[in-house]
Design a protein around this motif. Structure first.
Motif: not given
Lengths: 183, 268
Positions: A38, A122, A133, A137-138, A140-141, A161, A165, B9, B13, B17, B39, B42-43, B46-49
């Motif tokens: 990504y 993105l 991002v 979000f990808i 998860g940190l 962030q 977003l 936000l 988030l 999580r 938002l 949307l986050a 993104l995690a599900a990409l």
């Protein structure tokens, strides 16, 4: 590998235990590959992921603090070096990355299209926003790990962030087909 | 006082999580809830990409880096002897391989404790992830079961004793193969059942040979796995018998095997 397994494995790897080091590489390779996917797109992702682990193997003896933060700091630096070395590849295609990942899966067209929209959104982000991002979000940190990786304060992370977003949301709203409803 | 968008936000988030109460936070900050909610959603998207699948070529590059670097870096003195043996083994491995696929092949002979073993397991995970459909996955599980047994034999022949974890893993892979098999059409189920029956016979025969060479103590360690394997053979013979209720029999066999494994775990 959960936290209770990770800590002793990292400790053993730091002390020269090669199987422990290989275990860490095997565990984290898919995550680093996804990060690269990504950040730079599928064309360079595997090469850069392998480069990250080469650096990990060389520097594991000096590792300290959170292992994921340390690892992704190396990954972020590899990306920076890659962009610096070839400015023309900066426009790495996220759309290409998503298309490649979903190509072999049996997914409804609408779901694929939505993922592609997100990938396109993105692509619109600044490099700093895209890095955040991807990490948050990808991958998860946590904000603390991201602070260690990027050197940003918690406040700066929160602002970045939100802006990232919001920019993606704005792009997606513009892309939605017009049906007379508010986005 | 007006809520700070960025802070709210971040709170949301964090709650999303950790599985916290997102709605409670939004209710508390109702003045910005409308802006924050999409938002957060949307986050989540993104995690599900999709995650990319590692390719054999990419893994080969990784293996090449790791193996080459393993021979280059000095080891701490207190582990020097053991590491030297491993590095010599790794170097010997490298001598017989050419290119990335060669390294994958070299990893195939690894047993627990070897440098390349975690990479071998990684490539198994990758193969599994790349295999679509229950039939292919059941077939892979059977191969993994046989592979765990071969590793146990190699380790034993190297003087590493009976590795109970490998034998337990062999049985667990067989359960997973049965579970995959029970989801198939009658023809697919039949194929998986027959393939498992052959695998069982092979495993029983290998364990019998190991037992014949083993000391009394080793034989005692081996015995529960040998019994479990024989019991599984019986299950599989029943499951492969001509019967319309084969799916039920496969599930039954999986359940019996699962019970055997949990008894073994308790014994350990």
């Amino acid at each position: 590998m959960d936290h209770t397994e990770l800590v002793p494995t990292v400790e053993r790897a730091r002390n020269g235990d090669r199987p422990a080091l290989a275990e860490l590489c095997a565990e984290f390779y898919p995550r680093v590959l996804r990060f690269m996917h990504y950040r730079v797109g599928p064309r360079f992702a595997e090469d850069l992921a392998a480069e990250v682990f080469l650096k990990v193997v060389r520097a594991i003896g000096t590792q300290s603090g959170s292992f994921p933060a340390w690892l992704f700091r190396i990954a972020a630096n590899v990306v920076t070096d890659h962009f610096r070395a070839s400015a023309t590849q900066r426009e790495a295609s996220m759309t290409e990355a998503v298309l490649e990942s979903v190509a072999s899966r049996d997914q409804p067209a609408a779901a694929v299209a939505h993922k592609l929209d997100i990938a396109r959104a993105l692509e619109q982000l600044t490099d700093d926003q895209r890095e955040l991002v991807t990490l948050k979000f990808i991958e998860g940190l946590s904000n603390a790990d991201i602070g260690e990786i990027t050197g940003r304060s918690p406040e700066a992370i929160r602002v970045l962030q939100f802006r990232a977003l919001a920019a993606m949301r704005q792009f997606l709203s513009r892309e939605e087909p017009s049906d007379g409803k508010q986005p | 006082m007006a809520s700070n968008l960025e802070d709210v936000l971040d709170l949301c988030l964090d709650a999303a999580r950790r599985g916290g109460d997102l709605e409670a936070i939004l209710r508390h900050h109702a003045d910005v809830a409308g802006e924050v909610r999409p938002l957060v959603s949307l986050a989540g998207e993104l995690a599900a990409l999709p995650a990319p699948q590692p390719t054999p070529e990419g893994l080969a590059k990784l293996f090449a880096h790791l193996a080459a670097e393993s021979g280059a870096r000095p080891a701490p003195a207190r582990r020097a002897h053991r590491l030297r043996r491993r590095l010599v083994a790794a170097a010997a491995t490298l001598l017989v391989v050419v290119g990335g696929w060669g390294l994958l092949n070299a990893a195939a002979a690894a047993v627990p404790g070897d440098l390349l073993y975690p990479l071998k397991r990684l490539s198994e995970r990758v193969s599994y992830a790349l295999t679509l459909g229950s039939e292919g996955r059941a077939e892979l599980r059977i191969e993994f079961a046989d592979e765990r047994l071969k590793e146990a034999v190699r380790k034993y022949q190297r003087g590493g004793g009976i590795d109970r974890r490998l034998l337990a893993a062999m049985l667990e892979e067989a359960v997973k193969a049965l579970e995959q098999g029970s989801r198939l059409s009658p023809t697919g189920r039949d194929l998986v059942a027959r393939r498992l029956a052959c695998s069982c016979e092979f495993q029983c025969s290998v364990l019998n040979q190991m037992a014949a060479q083993a000391s009394d103590a080793e034989r005692a360690t081996l015995e529960p796995y040998r019994s479990a394997c024989h019991a599984r053979c019986t299950c599989m013979q029943e499951a492969t018998a001509e019967d319309k209720a084969q799916a039920d029999r496969l599930s039954e066999a999986a359940e019996r095997l699962r019970r055997l494994i949990s008894e073994l775990r308790e014994d350990r």
